[in-house]
Design a protein around this motif. Structure first.
Motif, PDB file in Angstrom:
ATOM      1  N   UNK A  73     -57.786 -68.574  11.713  1.00 19.56           N
ATOM      2  CA  UNK A  73     -56.542 -68.365  12.452  1.00 19.56           C
ATOM      3  C   UNK A  73     -55.404 -69.170  11.820  1.00 19.56           C
ATOM      4  N   UNK A  74     -55.692 -70.438  11.462  1.00 24.01           N
ATOM      5  CA  UNK A  74     -54.601 -71.267  10.923  1.00 24.01           C
ATOM      6  C   UNK A  74     -54.154 -70.744   9.560  1.00 24.01           C
ATOM      7  N   UNK A  75     -55.097 -70.250   8.747  1.00 19.43           N
ATOM      8  CA  UNK A  75     -54.706 -69.702   7.439  1.00 19.43           C
ATOM      9  C   UNK A  75     -53.856 -68.451   7.615  1.00 19.43           C
ATOM     10  N   UNK A  76     -54.191 -67.637   8.614  1.00 19.68           N
ATOM     11  CA  UNK A  76     -53.438 -66.390   8.827  1.00 19.68           C
ATOM     12  C   UNK A  76     -52.021 -66.672   9.302  1.00 19.68           C
ATOM     13  N   UNK A  77     -51.862 -67.797  10.011  1.00 21.55           N
ATOM     14  CA  UNK A  77     -50.535 -68.124  10.534  1.00 21.55           C
ATOM     15  C   UNK A  77     -49.690 -68.913   9.534  1.00 21.55           C
ATOM     16  N   UNK A  78     -50.315 -69.370   8.472  1.00 19.90           N
ATOM     17  CA  UNK A  78     -49.589 -70.238   7.534  1.00 19.90           C
ATOM     18  C   UNK A  78     -48.478 -69.467   6.837  1.00 19.90           C
ATOM     19  N   UNK A  79     -47.344 -70.134   6.560  1.00 19.01           N
ATOM     20  CA  UNK A  79     -46.274 -69.458   5.817  1.00 19.01           C
ATOM     21  C   UNK A  79     -46.741 -69.105   4.398  1.00 19.01           C
ATOM     22  N   UNK A  80     -46.178 -68.024   3.849  1.00 15.26           N
ATOM     23  CA  UNK A  80     -46.618 -67.582   2.519  1.00 15.26           C
ATOM     24  C   UNK A  80     -46.373 -68.659   1.467  1.00 15.26           C
ATOM     25  N   UNK A  81     -45.336 -69.472   1.673  1.00 14.31           N
ATOM     26  CA  UNK A  81     -45.052 -70.511   0.674  1.00 14.31           C
ATOM     27  C   UNK A  81     -46.195 -71.524   0.613  1.00 14.31           C
ATOM     28  N   UNK A  82     -46.857 -71.775   1.762  1.00 18.90           N
ATOM     29  CA  UNK A  82     -47.939 -72.765   1.711  1.00 18.90           C
ATOM     30  C   UNK A  82     -49.188 -72.171   1.062  1.00 18.90           C
ATOM     31  N   UNK A  83     -49.309 -70.830   1.074  1.00 16.99           N
ATOM     32  CA  UNK A  83     -50.493 -70.214   0.436  1.00 16.99           C
ATOM     33  C   UNK A  83     -50.299 -70.013  -1.063  1.00 16.99           C
ATOM     34  N   UNK A  84     -49.065 -69.666  -1.471  1.00 19.29           N
ATOM     35  CA  UNK A  84     -48.883 -69.176  -2.836  1.00 19.29           C
ATOM     36  C   UNK A  84     -47.974 -70.022  -3.714  1.00 19.29           C
ATOM     37  N   UNK A  85     -47.480 -71.152  -3.173  1.00 20.24           N
ATOM     38  CA  UNK A  85     -46.578 -71.977  -3.979  1.00 20.24           C
ATOM     39  C   UNK A  85     -47.214 -73.342  -4.188  1.00 20.24           C
ATOM     40  N   UNK A  86     -47.223 -73.803  -5.428  1.00 22.23           N
ATOM     41  CA  UNK A  86     -47.797 -75.111  -5.756  1.00 22.23           C
ATOM     42  C   UNK A  86     -46.998 -76.224  -5.091  1.00 22.23           C
ATOM     43  N   UNK A  87     -47.698 -77.230  -4.566  1.00 23.37           N
ATOM     44  CA  UNK A  87     -47.013 -78.404  -4.014  1.00 23.37           C
ATOM     45  C   UNK A  87     -46.144 -79.014  -5.114  1.00 23.37           C
ATOM     46  N   UNK A  88     -44.936 -79.361  -4.761  1.00 22.27           N
ATOM     47  CA  UNK A  88     -44.054 -80.008  -5.743  1.00 22.27           C
ATOM     48  C   UNK A  88     -43.157 -79.031  -6.483  1.00 22.27           C
ATOM     49  N   UNK A  89     -43.329 -77.708  -6.236  1.00 24.13           N
ATOM     50  CA  UNK A  89     -42.475 -76.717  -6.906  1.00 24.13           C
ATOM     51  C   UNK A  89     -41.033 -76.889  -6.415  1.00 24.13           C
ATOM     52  N   UNK A  90     -40.095 -76.932  -7.374  1.00 23.97           N
ATOM     53  CA  UNK A  90     -38.705 -77.233  -7.005  1.00 23.97           C
ATOM     54  C   UNK A  90     -37.960 -76.000  -6.487  1.00 23.97           C
ATOM     55  N   UNK A  91     -38.312 -74.823  -7.004  1.00 19.83           N
ATOM     56  CA  UNK A  91     -37.572 -73.612  -6.641  1.00 19.83           C
ATOM     57  C   UNK A  91     -38.043 -73.112  -5.277  1.00 19.83           C
ATOM     58  N   UNK A  92     -37.113 -72.810  -4.386  1.00 21.07           N
ATOM     59  CA  UNK A  92     -37.475 -72.257  -3.079  1.00 21.07           C
ATOM     60  C   UNK A  92     -37.142 -70.779  -3.041  1.00 21.07           C
ATOM     61  N   UNK A  93     -38.106 -69.965  -2.588  1.00 25.93           N
ATOM     62  CA  UNK A  93     -37.874 -68.526  -2.448  1.00 25.93           C
ATOM     63  C   UNK A  93     -38.204 -68.150  -1.012  1.00 25.93           C
TER      64      UNK A  93
END
Ligand SMILES: C[S@@+](CC[C@H](N)C(=O)[O-])C[C@H]1O[C@@H](n2cnc3c(N)ncnc32)[C@H](O)[C@@H]1O
Length: 258
Positions: free
Chosen positions: A48-68
């Motif tokens: 359930x928590x993975x399904x609710x997570x924002x896409x940025x937390x699933x597919x963006x590396x921690x520390x990435x500077x660019x925000x989409x």
């Protein structure tokens, strides 16, 4: 069912904003030569928590500077992903001419679900073409680098119509790195990769992408002299795709660096 007014369009490209399943239902039968797409994978949707997570937390590396911007539709578990994908894949089959092809991205986690859904949708599953993203992707110490995504290939019945297929032997895998500068979507694909995949079609073909995101497939199709139809549900990404197609989108590096 009637088609809504396009969100944006010109003589070669039409972009709709809305739910692809509804828009697919309104597109004419056998009106496109290929479906080339990159659906929301819903990877990590086991809890359930993975399904609710924002896409940025699933597919963006921690520390990435660019925000989409976040994107939608990435919250299904595997059973509902398979069922949902089989619905839009069946509509895509109807909209594709006999002998036309499907190229759909997926990752290792959802590959089994997607191969099931493609066949439930009525396509002939023909294989998997790895996309090697090169060594630039996240390392996994003590284990294998998750370096590949996969392009699932299928056709609408036999691929007999030689006049509408380029008589070339396509590569069995593609090595292409992601360029942050041109990436306008969290999971945006490289334009060059999309052009290399579209090379299976003659120029003048019509390509459909029901999950257009930032419009990469449409941009590549235009560069290859093809017609294209895209659908994107998120307002924000539909606007990004429109601006990109209209030639007014800033690059990620210029626009989104924080
Ligand atoms: C993996 S992304 C595609 C990224 C694209 N290949 C690019 O290079 O920009 C999938 C996109 O599908 C959109 N989407 C999700 N559900 C949708 C739906 N039901 N109808 C239309 N678009 C949808 C998401 O908002 C997201 O932008």
């Amino acid at each position: 069912m009637t088609l809504p007014s396009p969100f944006w369009g010109d003589t070669t490209t039409t972009l709709y904003q809305g739910d692809s399943l509804r828009i697919l239902q309104a597109l004419p039968t056998a009106s496109v030569d290929a479906v080339v797409t990159d659906p929301p994978y819903s990877s990590g949707g086991m809890t359930m928590s993975a399904r609710q997570a924002p896409t940025s937390s699933k597919y963006v590396l921690t520390g990435t500077k660019v925000q989409r911007p976040e994107f939608c539709g990435d919250n299904r578990d595997q059973r509902s992903f398979t069922l949902w994908a089989s619905l839009w894949l069946a509509e895509c089959l109807r909209v594709t001419r006999p002998g036309g092809v499907l190229l759909s991205f997926i990752d290792w986690r959802q590959l089994p679900s997607m191969t099931d859904a493609v066949q439930v949708g009525g396509w002939i599953w023909r294989g998997i073409v790895p996309w090697d993203k090169t060594e630039g992707v996240r390392p996994q110490m003590g284990f294998f680098r998750a370096q590949c995504e996969y392009v699932l290939t299928a056709s609408n019945g036999p691929m007999g119509d030689q006049a509408r297929t380029r008589r070339v032997c396509m590569p069995g895998c593609f090595r292409e790195s992601v360029h942050s500068r041109e990436k306008l979507h969290i999971t945006g694909k490289p334009v060059e990769l999309m052009k290399r995949l579209l090379d299976i079609l003659p120029s003048g073909s019509t390509v459909l992408d029901p999950f257009a995101g930032s419009g990469t497939t449409l941009v590549a199709a235009r560069a290859m002299g093809m017609h294209s139809i895209g659908v994107e549900m998120s307002d924000e990404y539909a606007s990004i795709a429109r601006d990109r197609l209209a030639g007014t989108a800033p690059t990620t590096a210029a626009a989104a660096q924080v």
